[in-house]
Design a protein around this motif. Structure first.
Motif, PDB file in Angstrom:
ATOM      1  N   UNK A  87       0.539 -21.318  -1.515  1.00 20.88           N
ATOM      2  CA  UNK A  87       0.558 -20.905  -0.116  1.00 20.88           C
ATOM      3  C   UNK A  87      -0.719 -21.337   0.591  1.00 20.88           C
ATOM      4  N   UNK A  88      -1.822 -21.347  -0.123  1.00 17.80           N
ATOM      5  CA  UNK A  88      -3.089 -21.812   0.440  1.00 17.80           C
ATOM      6  C   UNK A  88      -3.002 -23.297   0.788  1.00 17.80           C
ATOM      7  N   UNK A  89      -2.313 -24.073  -0.034  1.00 15.42           N
ATOM      8  CA  UNK A  89      -2.129 -25.496   0.245  1.00 15.42           C
ATOM      9  C   UNK A  89      -1.315 -25.674   1.528  1.00 15.42           C
ATOM     10  N   UNK A  90      -0.285 -24.849   1.714  1.00 15.67           N
ATOM     11  CA  UNK A  90       0.534 -24.919   2.927  1.00 15.67           C
ATOM     12  C   UNK A  90      -0.317 -24.626   4.166  1.00 15.67           C
ATOM     13  N   UNK A  91      -1.140 -23.604   4.090  1.00 13.05           N
ATOM     14  CA  UNK A  91      -2.007 -23.267   5.220  1.00 13.05           C
ATOM     15  C   UNK A  91      -3.035 -24.375   5.454  1.00 13.05           C
ATOM     16  N   UNK A  92      -3.476 -25.019   4.400  1.00 14.97           N
ATOM     17  CA  UNK A  92      -4.427 -26.122   4.542  1.00 14.97           C
ATOM     18  C   UNK A  92      -3.808 -27.301   5.284  1.00 14.97           C
ATOM     19  N   UNK A  93      -2.530 -27.551   5.044  1.00 13.87           N
ATOM     20  CA  UNK A  93      -1.856 -28.624   5.784  1.00 13.87           C
ATOM     21  C   UNK A  93      -1.905 -28.327   7.272  1.00 13.87           C
ATOM     22  N   UNK A  94      -1.612 -27.098   7.631  1.00 10.23           N
ATOM     23  CA  UNK A  94      -1.676 -26.696   9.041  1.00 10.23           C
ATOM     24  C   UNK A  94      -3.086 -26.844   9.583  1.00 10.23           C
ATOM     25  N   UNK A  96      -5.542 -28.847   8.563  1.00 10.55           N
ATOM     26  CA  UNK A  96      -5.893 -30.252   8.753  1.00 10.55           C
ATOM     27  C   UNK A  96      -5.151 -30.856   9.941  1.00 10.55           C
ATOM     28  N   UNK A  97      -3.925 -30.421  10.163  1.00  9.81           N
ATOM     29  CA  UNK A  97      -3.163 -30.905  11.318  1.00  9.81           C
ATOM     30  C   UNK A  97      -3.835 -30.477  12.621  1.00  9.81           C
ATOM     31  N   UNK A  98      -4.318 -29.234  12.661  1.00  7.64           N
ATOM     32  CA  UNK A  98      -5.006 -28.738  13.857  1.00  7.64           C
ATOM     33  C   UNK A  98      -6.302 -29.502  14.108  1.00  7.64           C
ATOM     34  N   UNK A  99      -6.944 -29.961  13.048  1.00 11.66           N
ATOM     35  CA  UNK A  99      -8.174 -30.742  13.166  1.00 11.66           C
ATOM     36  C   UNK A  99      -7.887 -32.203  13.497  1.00 11.66           C
ATOM     37  N   UNK A 100      -6.610 -32.582  13.528  1.00  9.51           N
ATOM     38  CA  UNK A 100      -6.183 -33.968  13.755  1.00  9.51           C
ATOM     39  C   UNK A 100      -6.715 -34.902  12.672  1.00  9.51           C
ATOM     40  N   UNK A 101      -6.797 -34.378  11.457  1.00 13.00           N
ATOM     41  CA  UNK A 101      -7.255 -35.166  10.311  1.00 13.00           C
ATOM     42  C   UNK A 101      -6.031 -35.544   9.484  1.00 13.00           C
ATOM     43  N   UNK A 102      -5.346 -36.589   9.944  1.00 16.80           N
ATOM     44  CA  UNK A 102      -4.055 -36.940   9.377  1.00 16.80           C
ATOM     45  C   UNK A 102      -4.156 -37.438   7.930  1.00 16.80           C
ATOM     46  N   UNK A 103      -5.272 -38.044   7.562  1.00 19.77           N
ATOM     47  CA  UNK A 103      -5.423 -38.479   6.181  1.00 19.77           C
ATOM     48  C   UNK A 103      -5.310 -37.282   5.238  1.00 19.77           C
ATOM     49  N   UNK A 104      -6.004 -36.196   5.558  1.00 22.86           N
ATOM     50  CA  UNK A 104      -5.946 -35.006   4.713  1.00 22.86           C
ATOM     51  C   UNK A 104      -4.604 -34.290   4.814  1.00 22.86           C
ATOM     52  N   UNK A 105      -3.931 -34.401   5.960  1.00 19.23           N
ATOM     53  CA  UNK A 105      -2.577 -33.860   6.066  1.00 19.23           C
ATOM     54  C   UNK A 105      -1.676 -34.562   5.067  1.00 19.23           C
ATOM     55  N   UNK A 106      -1.763 -35.896   5.004  1.00 16.66           N
ATOM     56  CA  UNK A 106      -0.932 -36.658   4.079  1.00 16.66           C
ATOM     57  C   UNK A 106      -1.292 -36.357   2.621  1.00 16.66           C
ATOM     58  N   UNK A 107      -2.573 -36.300   2.329  1.00 14.04           N
ATOM     59  CA  UNK A 107      -3.009 -36.023   0.956  1.00 14.04           C
ATOM     60  C   UNK A 107      -2.563 -34.632   0.523  1.00 14.04           C
ATOM     61  N   UNK A 108      -2.758 -33.637   1.380  1.00 10.34           N
ATOM     62  CA  UNK A 108      -2.400 -32.260   1.042  1.00 10.34           C
ATOM     63  C   UNK A 108      -0.886 -32.098   0.957  1.00 10.34           C
ATOM     64  N   UNK A 109      -0.155 -32.796   1.799  1.00 14.07           N
ATOM     65  CA  UNK A 109       1.307 -32.775   1.712  1.00 14.07           C
ATOM     66  C   UNK A 109       1.767 -33.387   0.396  1.00 14.07           C
ATOM     67  N   UNK A 110       1.102 -34.450  -0.032  1.00 16.91           N
ATOM     68  CA  UNK A 110       1.413 -35.051  -1.331  1.00 16.91           C
ATOM     69  C   UNK A 110       1.148 -34.054  -2.458  1.00 16.91           C
ATOM     70  N   UNK A 111       0.019 -33.349  -2.377  1.00 14.56           N
ATOM     71  CA  UNK A 111      -0.312 -32.335  -3.391  1.00 14.56           C
ATOM     72  C   UNK A 111       0.762 -31.249  -3.417  1.00 14.56           C
ATOM     73  N   UNK A 112       1.197 -30.802  -2.246  1.00 16.82           N
ATOM     74  CA  UNK A 112       2.251 -29.781  -2.170  1.00 16.82           C
ATOM     75  C   UNK A 112       3.549 -30.305  -2.787  1.00 16.82           C
ATOM     76  N   UNK A 113       3.880 -31.544  -2.518  1.00 23.66           N
ATOM     77  CA  UNK A 113       5.087 -32.145  -3.088  1.00 23.66           C
ATOM     78  C   UNK A 113       5.001 -32.192  -4.610  1.00 23.66           C
ATOM     79  N   UNK A 114       3.857 -32.567  -5.129  1.00 16.39           N
ATOM     80  CA  UNK A 114       3.662 -32.599  -6.592  1.00 16.39           C
ATOM     81  C   UNK A 114       3.805 -31.196  -7.172  1.00 16.39           C
ATOM     82  N   UNK A 115       3.231 -30.195  -6.508  1.00 12.42           N
ATOM     83  CA  UNK A 115       3.345 -28.819  -6.987  1.00 12.42           C
ATOM     84  C   UNK A 115       4.799 -28.356  -7.025  1.00 12.42           C
TER      85      UNK A 115
END
Length: 123
Positions: A87-94, A96-115
């Motif tokens: 759940x912390x990873x999900x909140x982190x995606x949000x 990073x999205x709010x920060x407009x840091x799309x690289x980390x949005x993609x990386x964190x989304x990948x991590x969530x997908x792997x989980x």
């Protein structure tokens, strides 16, 4: 522009506080569920399962919870504990999205997908 940065920083501080609360609440709920299962085990003297058998799938755990088997309830607590950082990873995606840091949005989304895939493959 400076006002926008201050707003973003304030939002990020608020999101960090939310993440901290999520982690604390998740651990408390998990511990409470595991303690309930342990107390049930100590009162009844058995896990609800024959011999050394323990449920290993979500379906078996769910059926054990419905039948109030102590070991299944403790497994639910462990499952909630595992889900807390997810759940912390999900909140982190949000965040990073709010920060407009799309690289980390993609990386964190990948991590969530792997989980998520690891949960299903682990069965």
């Amino acid at each position: 522009m400076n006002n926008s940065k201050q707003t973003t920083k304030a939002e990020m501080n608020e999101i960090e506080l939310v993440i901290g609360k999520i982690l604390r609440i998740g651990v408390i709920i998990s511990a409470a569920i595991m303690i309930i299962g342990l107390v049930m085990f100590l009162i009844t003297g058995n896990s609800g399962y024959a011999g050394n058998y323990h449920p290993s799938s979500f379906k078996e755990i769910f059926h054990g919870i419905v039948k109030l088997k102590s070991y299944a309830i403790m497994m639910l607590g462990i499952f909630c504990l595992i889900l807390t950082p997810v759940l912390r990873v999900v909140v982190s995606i949000y965040s990073f999205y709010k920060e407009h840091d799309m690289l980390y949005v993609y990386i964190t989304t990948f991590v969530l997908t792997v989980l998520i895939f690891s949960f299903f493959l682990g069965q």
